[in-house]
Design a protein around this motif. Sequence first.
Motif, PDB file in Angstrom:
ATOM      1  N   THR A 243       5.564  -3.943 -19.410  1.00  0.00           N
ATOM      2  CA  THR A 243       5.222  -3.021 -20.493  1.00  0.00           C
ATOM      3  C   THR A 243       3.721  -2.795 -20.547  1.00  0.00           C
ATOM      4  OG1 THR A 243       5.298  -2.742 -22.895  1.00  0.00           O
ATOM      5  CG2 THR A 243       5.118  -4.986 -22.121  1.00  0.00           C
ATOM      6  N   HIS A 244       3.260  -1.653 -21.146  1.00  0.00           N
ATOM      7  CA  HIS A 244       1.848  -1.661 -21.482  1.00  0.00           C
ATOM      8  C   HIS A 244       1.649  -2.034 -22.936  1.00  0.00           C
ATOM      9  CE1 HIS A 244       1.851   2.645 -19.560  1.00  0.00           C
ATOM     10  NE2 HIS A 244       2.984   2.446 -20.137  1.00  0.00           N
ATOM     11  N   ASP A 245       2.737  -2.326 -23.596  1.00  0.00           N
ATOM     12  CA  ASP A 245       2.644  -2.664 -25.006  1.00  0.00           C
ATOM     13  C   ASP A 245       2.429  -4.166 -25.157  1.00  0.00           C
ATOM     14  OD1 ASP A 245       3.048  -3.228 -27.628  1.00  0.00           O
ATOM     15  OD2 ASP A 245       4.918  -2.117 -27.816  1.00  0.00           O
TER      16      ASP A 245
ATOM     17  N   SER B 173       0.846  -1.194   0.000  1.00  0.00           N
ATOM     18  CA  SER B 173       0.000   0.000   0.000  1.00  0.00           C
ATOM     19  C   SER B 173       0.880   1.241   0.000  1.00  0.00           C
ATOM     20  CB  SER B 173      -0.873   0.056   1.254  1.00  0.00           C
ATOM     21  OG  SER B 173      -1.568  -1.149   1.433  1.00  0.00           O
ATOM     22  N   TYR B 174       0.361   2.301  -0.603  1.00  0.00           N
ATOM     23  CA  TYR B 174       0.942   3.630  -0.420  1.00  0.00           C
ATOM     24  C   TYR B 174      -0.063   4.379   0.434  1.00  0.00           C
ATOM     25  CZ  TYR B 174       3.836   2.359  -4.463  1.00  0.00           C
ATOM     26  OH  TYR B 174       4.701   1.740  -5.329  1.00  0.00           O
ATOM     27  N   GLY B 175       0.269   4.652   1.666  1.00  0.00           N
ATOM     28  CA  GLY B 175      -0.700   5.270   2.569  1.00  0.00           C
ATOM     29  C   GLY B 175      -1.922   4.381   2.689  1.00  0.00           C
ATOM     30  N   SER B 176      -3.090   4.952   2.417  1.00  0.00           N
ATOM     31  CA  SER B 176      -4.307   4.144   2.556  1.00  0.00           C
ATOM     32  C   SER B 176      -4.676   3.431   1.250  1.00  0.00           C
ATOM     33  CB  SER B 176      -5.470   5.042   3.002  1.00  0.00           C
ATOM     34  OG  SER B 176      -5.713   5.983   1.978  1.00  0.00           O
ATOM     35  N   HIS B 177      -3.871   3.671   0.212  1.00  0.00           N
ATOM     36  CA  HIS B 177      -4.171   3.102  -1.103  1.00  0.00           C
ATOM     37  C   HIS B 177      -3.432   1.765  -1.273  1.00  0.00           C
ATOM     38  CE1 HIS B 177      -3.652   3.556  -5.762  1.00  0.00           C
ATOM     39  NE2 HIS B 177      -4.477   2.591  -5.435  1.00  0.00           N
ATOM     40  N   THR B 178      -4.182   0.674  -1.188  1.00  0.00           N
ATOM     41  CA  THR B 178      -3.563  -0.645  -1.355  1.00  0.00           C
ATOM     42  C   THR B 178      -3.503  -0.972  -2.844  1.00  0.00           C
ATOM     43  OG1 THR B 178      -4.403  -1.353   0.773  1.00  0.00           O
ATOM     44  CG2 THR B 178      -3.699  -3.087  -0.735  1.00  0.00           C
ATOM     45  N   VAL B 179      -2.289  -1.074  -3.361  1.00  0.00           N
ATOM     46  CA  VAL B 179      -2.116  -1.289  -4.807  1.00  0.00           C
ATOM     47  C   VAL B 179      -2.110  -2.793  -5.113  1.00  0.00           C
ATOM     48  CG1 VAL B 179      -0.573  -0.931  -6.761  1.00  0.00           C
ATOM     49  CG2 VAL B 179      -0.895   0.883  -5.077  1.00  0.00           C
ATOM     50  N   LEU B 180      -1.329  -3.549  -4.353  1.00  0.00           N
ATOM     51  CA  LEU B 180      -1.327  -5.006  -4.525  1.00  0.00           C
ATOM     52  C   LEU B 180      -1.969  -5.614  -3.282  1.00  0.00           C
ATOM     53  CD1 LEU B 180       2.336  -5.499  -5.849  1.00  0.00           C
ATOM     54  CD2 LEU B 180       0.245  -5.211  -7.200  1.00  0.00           C
TER      55      LEU B 180
ATOM     56  N   GLY C 210      -0.500  -4.511 -18.365  1.00  0.00           N
ATOM     57  CA  GLY C 210      -1.690  -4.043 -17.666  1.00  0.00           C
ATOM     58  C   GLY C 210      -1.788  -2.543 -17.814  1.00  0.00           C
ATOM     59  N   PRO C 211      -2.946  -1.993 -17.560  1.00  0.00           N
ATOM     60  CA  PRO C 211      -3.144  -0.559 -17.764  1.00  0.00           C
ATOM     61  C   PRO C 211      -2.288   0.280 -16.817  1.00  0.00           C
ATOM     62  CG  PRO C 211      -5.056  -1.541 -16.685  1.00  0.00           C
ATOM     63  CD  PRO C 211      -4.154  -2.663 -17.075  1.00  0.00           C
ATOM     64  N   SER C 212      -2.053   1.501 -17.211  1.00  0.00           N
ATOM     65  CA  SER C 212      -1.232   2.404 -16.420  1.00  0.00           C
ATOM     66  C   SER C 212      -1.791   2.534 -15.005  1.00  0.00           C
ATOM     67  CB  SER C 212      -1.204   3.766 -17.114  1.00  0.00           C
ATOM     68  OG  SER C 212      -0.309   4.600 -16.454  1.00  0.00           O
ATOM     69  N   GLY C 213      -0.920   2.417 -14.025  1.00  0.00           N
ATOM     70  CA  GLY C 213      -1.325   2.597 -12.633  1.00  0.00           C
ATOM     71  C   GLY C 213      -1.836   1.333 -11.959  1.00  0.00           C
ATOM     72  N   CYS C 214      -1.788   0.189 -12.643  1.00  0.00           N
ATOM     73  CA  CYS C 214      -2.359  -1.024 -12.037  1.00  0.00           C
ATOM     74  C   CYS C 214      -1.423  -1.658 -11.009  1.00  0.00           C
ATOM     75  CB  CYS C 214      -2.741  -2.049 -13.105  1.00  0.00           C
ATOM     76  SG  CYS C 214      -1.335  -2.831 -13.903  1.00  0.00           S
ATOM     77  N   GLY C 215      -0.129  -1.285 -11.046  1.00  0.00           N
ATOM     78  CA  GLY C 215       0.770  -1.806 -10.018  1.00  0.00           C
ATOM     79  C   GLY C 215       1.926  -2.657 -10.538  1.00  0.00           C
ATOM     80  N   LYS C 216       2.216  -2.571 -11.843  1.00  0.00           N
ATOM     81  CA  LYS C 216       3.309  -3.361 -12.419  1.00  0.00           C
ATOM     82  C   LYS C 216       4.654  -2.964 -11.805  1.00  0.00           C
ATOM     83  CE  LYS C 216       2.362  -1.862 -16.599  1.00  0.00           C
ATOM     84  NZ  LYS C 216       1.218  -0.988 -16.286  1.00  0.00           N
ATOM     85  N   THR C 217       4.927  -1.671 -11.843  1.00  0.00           N
ATOM     86  CA  THR C 217       6.202  -1.194 -11.299  1.00  0.00           C
ATOM     87  C   THR C 217       6.273  -1.478  -9.801  1.00  0.00           C
ATOM     88  OG1 THR C 217       6.408   0.483 -13.010  1.00  0.00           O
ATOM     89  CG2 THR C 217       7.666   0.856 -10.995  1.00  0.00           C
ATOM     90  N   THR C 218       5.151  -1.310  -9.133  1.00  0.00           N
ATOM     91  CA  THR C 218       5.100  -1.599  -7.695  1.00  0.00           C
ATOM     92  C   THR C 218       5.487  -3.057  -7.430  1.00  0.00           C
ATOM     93  OG1 THR C 218       3.379   0.059  -7.407  1.00  0.00           O
ATOM     94  CG2 THR C 218       3.583  -1.604  -5.674  1.00  0.00           C
ATOM     95  N   ALA C 219       4.971  -3.958  -8.234  1.00  0.00           N
ATOM     96  CA  ALA C 219       5.270  -5.376  -8.035  1.00  0.00           C
ATOM     97  C   ALA C 219       6.761  -5.647  -8.187  1.00  0.00           C
ATOM     98  CB  ALA C 219       4.465  -6.233  -9.016  1.00  0.00           C
TER      99      ALA C 219
HETATM  100  N1  LIG Z   1       5.604   6.414  -4.313  1.00  0.00           N
HETATM  101  C1  LIG Z   1       4.271   6.364  -4.408  1.00  0.00           C
HETATM  102  N2  LIG Z   1       3.470   6.980  -3.520  1.00  0.00           N
HETATM  103  C2  LIG Z   1       2.144   6.917  -3.607  1.00  0.00           C
HETATM  104  N3  LIG Z   1       1.462   6.250  -4.579  1.00  0.00           N
HETATM  105  C3  LIG Z   1       2.200   5.618  -5.494  1.00  0.00           C
HETATM  106  C4  LIG Z   1       3.638   5.637  -5.480  1.00  0.00           C
HETATM  107  N4  LIG Z   1       4.091   4.910  -6.524  1.00  0.00           N
HETATM  108  C5  LIG Z   1       2.991   4.466  -7.168  1.00  0.00           C
HETATM  109  N5  LIG Z   1       1.862   4.884  -6.558  1.00  0.00           N
HETATM  110  C6  LIG Z   1       0.481   4.554  -6.969  1.00  0.00           C
HETATM  111  O1  LIG Z   1       0.363   3.155  -7.060  1.00  0.00           O
HETATM  112  C7  LIG Z   1      -0.387   2.769  -8.191  1.00  0.00           C
HETATM  113  C8  LIG Z   1       0.415   1.812  -9.044  1.00  0.00           C
HETATM  114  O2  LIG Z   1       1.544   2.452  -9.555  1.00  0.00           O
HETATM  115  P1  LIG Z   1       2.612   1.722 -10.460  1.00  0.00           P
HETATM  116  O3  LIG Z   1       3.730   2.667 -10.690  1.00  0.00           O
HETATM  117  O4  LIG Z   1       2.954   0.417  -9.853  1.00  0.00           O
HETATM  118  O5  LIG Z   1       1.768   1.482 -11.777  1.00  0.00           O
HETATM  119  P2  LIG Z   1       2.216   0.828 -13.183  1.00  0.00           P
HETATM  120  O6  LIG Z   1       1.339  -0.337 -13.405  1.00  0.00           O
HETATM  121  O7  LIG Z   1       3.674   0.616 -13.198  1.00  0.00           O
HETATM  122  O8  LIG Z   1       1.800   1.980 -14.196  1.00  0.00           O
HETATM  123  P3  LIG Z   1       2.554   2.478 -15.566  1.00  0.00           P
HETATM  124  O9  LIG Z   1       2.169   1.508 -16.612  1.00  0.00           O
HETATM  125  O10 LIG Z   1       1.950   3.824 -15.797  1.00  0.00           O
HETATM  126  O11 LIG Z   1       4.027   2.538 -15.307  1.00  0.00           O
HETATM  127  C9  LIG Z   1      -0.768   4.061  -8.891  1.00  0.00           C
HETATM  128  O12 LIG Z   1      -2.084   4.372  -8.546  1.00  0.00           O
HETATM  129  C10 LIG Z   1       0.189   5.084  -8.331  1.00  0.00           C
HETATM  130  O13 LIG Z   1      -0.416   6.343  -8.259  1.00  0.00           O
END
Ligand SMILES: Nc1ncnc2c1ncn2[C@@H]1O[C@H](COP(=O)(O)OP(=O)(O)OP(=O)(O)O)[C@@H](O)[C@H]1O
Length: 355
Positions: free
Chosen positions: A192-194, A7-14, A31-40
């Motif tokens: 990738t999103h491609d 989670s980032y703060g209260s926002h649980t991404v994975l 996956g679509p932008s913002g879905c959490g790929k980079t986070t994973a």
């Molecule tokens: N450092 C951070 N602090 C707060 N929220 C974050 C942070 N990094 C990412 N997020 C949020 O987490 C969610 C997932 O982000 P992430 O970067 O993993 O997406 P992504 O799938 O890699 O997207 P993209 O395809 O655009 O790179 C997004 O809603 C983003 O706003």
Amino acid sequence: MEHIRVSYGSHTVLKDFSLTVEPGEIVGIVGPSGCGKTTAIRALCGFLNPEMGEITVNGRTVFSKKERVNVPPENRKIGIVFQDYAVWPHMSVYDNVAYPLKKRKVPKAEIAKRVSYALEQSHMTGYENYMPSQLSGGQQQRVAIARALTSSDDIIVMDEPITNLDAKLREEMLVEIRLMQSRLNTTIIYITHDQEAAMQLCDRIVIMQKDGSICQIGTDEDMIKNPANRFVFSFIGVSNFIPVVEKSGSWCLDIGEGIPYSGVRPKGILPGVKNVMGIRPMDIIFDDESPVRGTIEQSVFLGSLFNYFVRVGDQELRVQRSTLDSLDGREYAEGQEVGLRFLNEKYYNAEEERV
Ligand SMILES: Nc1ncnc2c1ncn2[C@@H]1O[C@H](COP(=O)(O)OP(=O)(O)OP(=O)(O)O)[C@@H](O)[C@H]1O
Ligand SMILES: [Mg+2]
């Protein structure tokens, strides 16, 4: 990765992310932008600490919440290619590639040997003293790949490594990544999103949807033939969606008054919901006998195929025919009326999420 929660703060991404990648495999995560790929992959590489879960690399636990294991990134032996800071502009090619080794305090002679190996693998031998500004975009990416190789030629994670490149260079890099992989048997996780790049490069593709969950894992063929849901169908390749409805015993495209297209209940219709037909451009056939009539609005020749935009009622459908099919003299002109028939169509709940 097992049961990872981030989670980032209260926002649980994975929420509960689990993924196993086999040795020597190239796995694409799309996956679509913002879905959490980079986070994973930040979690995988050790740049952030999950609230829950376990990560194992080659049998070695590098993160476990329960067992309080947390190996720092430089000791996880994962090579990383990130798009944003692919190479450091103030360092020479040599220093860029040597950096992960210097950070691990590897002896100088050993560093020289491994840098030379990595540059050779990425076809950048001879550029040691160049600065990144003196290199093309493609060459900079190769340097980034060489640097990843010095961290590990075992596992490399690439986060959108080539989106900055033009189409031809991108294609070449994909081929090169593939060749490097088969030479070194490196395990590659490619984000990738491609989806086209992913399909071209990867043995398996992982599709994530907006809520950070994985909705399908499989080969490109699996994705195309058996998409798990409407989201996957619309994400992979070009698709048409047409609402359908049953009217006095026959199935109709729900366009205008209704256009009947099947006297029997089509296979795959979902009970109790509003259905939408998903159909690929290649699976729409021109058939003069068909009661579904449309008008060719636009015809675009794409070398190996024709792309037609066909108006049916108030919908515009994409239809593709391969040029080979068209060599029998059946080329369709703009303005011409055609009959359309559907093959391999899928049905989804019209309420279900799509891209
Ligand atoms: N450092 C951070 N602090 C707060 N929220 C974050 C942070 N990094 C990412 N997020 C949020 O987490 C969610 C997932 O982000 P992430 O970067 O993993 O997406 P992504 O799938 O890699 O997207 P993209 O395809 O655009 O790179 C997004 O809603 C983003 O706003
Ligand atoms: Mg990202």
